[in-house]
Motif scaffolding. Sequence first.
Motif, PDB file in Angstrom:
ATOM      1  N   TYR A 153     -28.506  64.030 -50.635  1.00  0.00           N
ATOM      2  CA  TYR A 153     -28.135  64.357 -49.257  1.00  0.00           C
ATOM      3  C   TYR A 153     -27.752  63.059 -48.566  1.00  0.00           C
ATOM      4  CZ  TYR A 153     -28.587  65.674 -44.342  1.00  0.00           C
ATOM      5  OH  TYR A 153     -28.357  65.877 -43.006  1.00  0.00           O
ATOM      6  N   THR A 154     -26.570  63.025 -47.964  1.00  0.00           N
ATOM      7  CA  THR A 154     -26.051  61.828 -47.304  1.00  0.00           C
ATOM      8  C   THR A 154     -25.751  62.156 -45.844  1.00  0.00           C
ATOM      9  OG1 THR A 154     -25.007  61.163 -49.393  1.00  0.00           O
ATOM     10  CG2 THR A 154     -24.304  60.023 -47.404  1.00  0.00           C
ATOM     11  N   THR A 155     -26.147  61.253 -44.950  1.00  0.00           N
ATOM     12  CA  THR A 155     -25.912  61.481 -43.530  1.00  0.00           C
ATOM     13  C   THR A 155     -25.632  60.157 -42.833  1.00  0.00           C
ATOM     14  OG1 THR A 155     -26.813  62.505 -41.524  1.00  0.00           O
ATOM     15  CG2 THR A 155     -28.338  61.250 -42.893  1.00  0.00           C
ATOM     16  N   SER A 156     -24.990  60.234 -41.678  1.00  0.00           N
ATOM     17  CA  SER A 156     -24.721  59.063 -40.843  1.00  0.00           C
ATOM     18  C   SER A 156     -25.743  59.012 -39.715  1.00  0.00           C
ATOM     19  CB  SER A 156     -23.306  59.132 -40.251  1.00  0.00           C
ATOM     20  OG  SER A 156     -22.336  59.111 -41.274  1.00  0.00           O
ATOM     21  N   LEU A 157     -26.368  57.846 -39.566  1.00  0.00           N
ATOM     22  CA  LEU A 157     -27.353  57.650 -38.509  1.00  0.00           C
ATOM     23  C   LEU A 157     -26.720  56.796 -37.422  1.00  0.00           C
ATOM     24  CD1 LEU A 157     -30.459  56.911 -40.749  1.00  0.00           C
ATOM     25  CD2 LEU A 157     -29.720  59.109 -39.807  1.00  0.00           C
ATOM     26  N   GLY A 158     -25.826  57.375 -36.675  1.00  0.00           N
ATOM     27  CA  GLY A 158     -25.106  56.612 -35.664  1.00  0.00           C
ATOM     28  C   GLY A 158     -23.804  56.073 -36.220  1.00  0.00           C
TER      29      GLY A 158
END
Length: 691
Positions: free
Chosen positions: A346-351
């Motif tokens: 799972y890959t996500t952008s934190l800002g």
Amino acid sequence: MAGIRTHRRAVALAFVLLGGAFAGIAAAQVQARPSGVAGRVVSQTSVLASVQVYAYELADLSLHKALTDPQGNFLFQDLPAGLYKIIAHKPGFVPAVLMLTRATAQAYQFLELQLAQPEVRARQNGTAATDDFWALRASIPADVLRDIELGEAPAELASHPGSGGSSTRYGPLQGVTVATKSAALLRDFHTEMQAMTGVGQVADLGGGQVSGGKVGIEGRLGEVSVGLRGRFWQIGGDSFAARRAGGTGRAGDGQTRAVSLDLQTSPTSNISLTSLNNHLVSRNLDGQPQVGLEHYQVSWSQALGENSRSDFAAQYTSENNYYRYGTVDPAEIPGASRTWKVEGAYTTSLGDRSTLQTGVRYREYQFGLASGAGANLPGTPPGLGRSSLDFFGRGGLRIEPPLLVEYGLYSTLRDGSIALTPQGGMVLQLGSGWQVRGSTSRRVYQQTPAVSSEFLPALFKESDLCEEGGKACYEINLSHRASDENVVSLSAVERTLGRTLRLYFSDELFDRLETLYLVPGDRLPELRFMLTRRLSPRVVTKLESTVAAGGGGTFVAADGQPYRNRVRYMVTSLDTRFKSTATGVFVAVHHISQDLSRLGPGSGAPAGILASASLPGAGAGVTAGTPGGSTGASFDRLQLTLTQDLNILMNLAAEWAVQLNMELSRGLVPYLPTQDPQLHRRFLGGLAVRF
């Protein structure tokens, strides 16, 4: 009389002033006139708007497009010097084709092209409309032809609202038969095919005829983007290995088949399916296959919201005598095995400046499926199952616009043991296209399991040895990119292996002996260099070279003997494209060697290695050898591939190319009773087409 003279002088002065004004206007118009190729497209009765005009450069195969305005005018600004085909096309008319020579990019040229309806053109030439169609199709370059056909697909669907029946209509190329809605949809597909045949010598099977081919299809089927790729190779012949060993020779053959299917159901969702089957047969008395491998994989990727993505992959591999070649291979390399692997991330952008990925990977191995001495791991029963569970996380944080910091952590759970491997890195933009990248990873904690050895296969250039089998890895890279055709990169890598790993230098079944293995404890420093350069406006070349030498790891072989490992390899390739003649030249040189030193008491070998060599399952009746003995293998290959596009030589409806591949190789087939000093040859020729 004086009044008449005065009047004449006034008239003359007016003409002079008027002429000067016209000259100034003309000069201004000439000065304002743009460079390039301008023109107008007309029919027999009027000018034609919305006509697609193509400028196709015959030397470098570049394509320029323009559309006529309501007055039928078009313009190609600053068209480079060269020889061009100018093609004008509008549905309902016969395309017009003419040749144009450009001396300089700043020159101004004006053209007028006339389009005729098919019936009028046929009457003028005294031919049938279909004859005009095939004559024009042969004169239109394949890139332009494909663009015309794709552009016409919606118009054909609109003119045939039903899905049944067929009709013949005069469309873009006059005389094309449009069958059904599905047939029109298939025009969105591009296809590439290649067929090769020739003769060659393969270490497993000897000399024989080699034949095969490749196919690739991509396009859209409704709302789904489809990509299909496949390849097939086959060889048949007598085994020179059997003749060299004093036998009478055995007939043999081999086959390899690979198919992959990619489906993009939406811009954010992708599914991929892969199948690979390899099969080598030496027909001895029992007629059973000697080598086989089957591999299947499915992967899926899906965007979640605007800033996140999930990925899933699962694969299954079954092999028989594919990884192990001799009794001096490490005992960890199985004679037959089955492997399952499942991975999710799972890959996500934190800002705006940070990204994070987390995932889990599960592997399960089943070894000891082959019979015979040395088929199983030392001291392990047949059919041993082993599993491992990896948890990993990695991310990136942009501190400043030119600086990116990367971080990560891998943890492995296996048979009651645990290992922790943190990793970090940095990417620094230096300006003017320069970039420095560094990364490091090192196992900081490991609880030794009962059986610590593991085995993994890896493919050169496509597998990350740091992630696959590295105990410690340090890498630094310096690169500069001025454009896609002007790139230079230099890398230095230092690795320490933590598991047994067989490294393949070719993905072809018949080249599977172009390989070496690495064992725990091996240190492998490596240098990589890559240069892509446009040498001239019509010559582009790419040079790649990788050199590595190292080793030092100790292991117990399947024959029960302890050895110390040393490896070296050098892989260099030069790929050059001559755009003026549409010719490609590819040259590759491979040198691979592996040296094994036999160990014994007093040789400095770890006590655990010598103890493992005396285990009952490590080769019945075999004892540790004396120090100083050695064995090994080396391999050298020279490859030359020539590719010639035929469209530069003749007008063809599709893009055709001819390819010749010549190879010379010499080396030791690993660990045969007698060594192979022969020079092996392989010569293949074939055709490729894209439409």
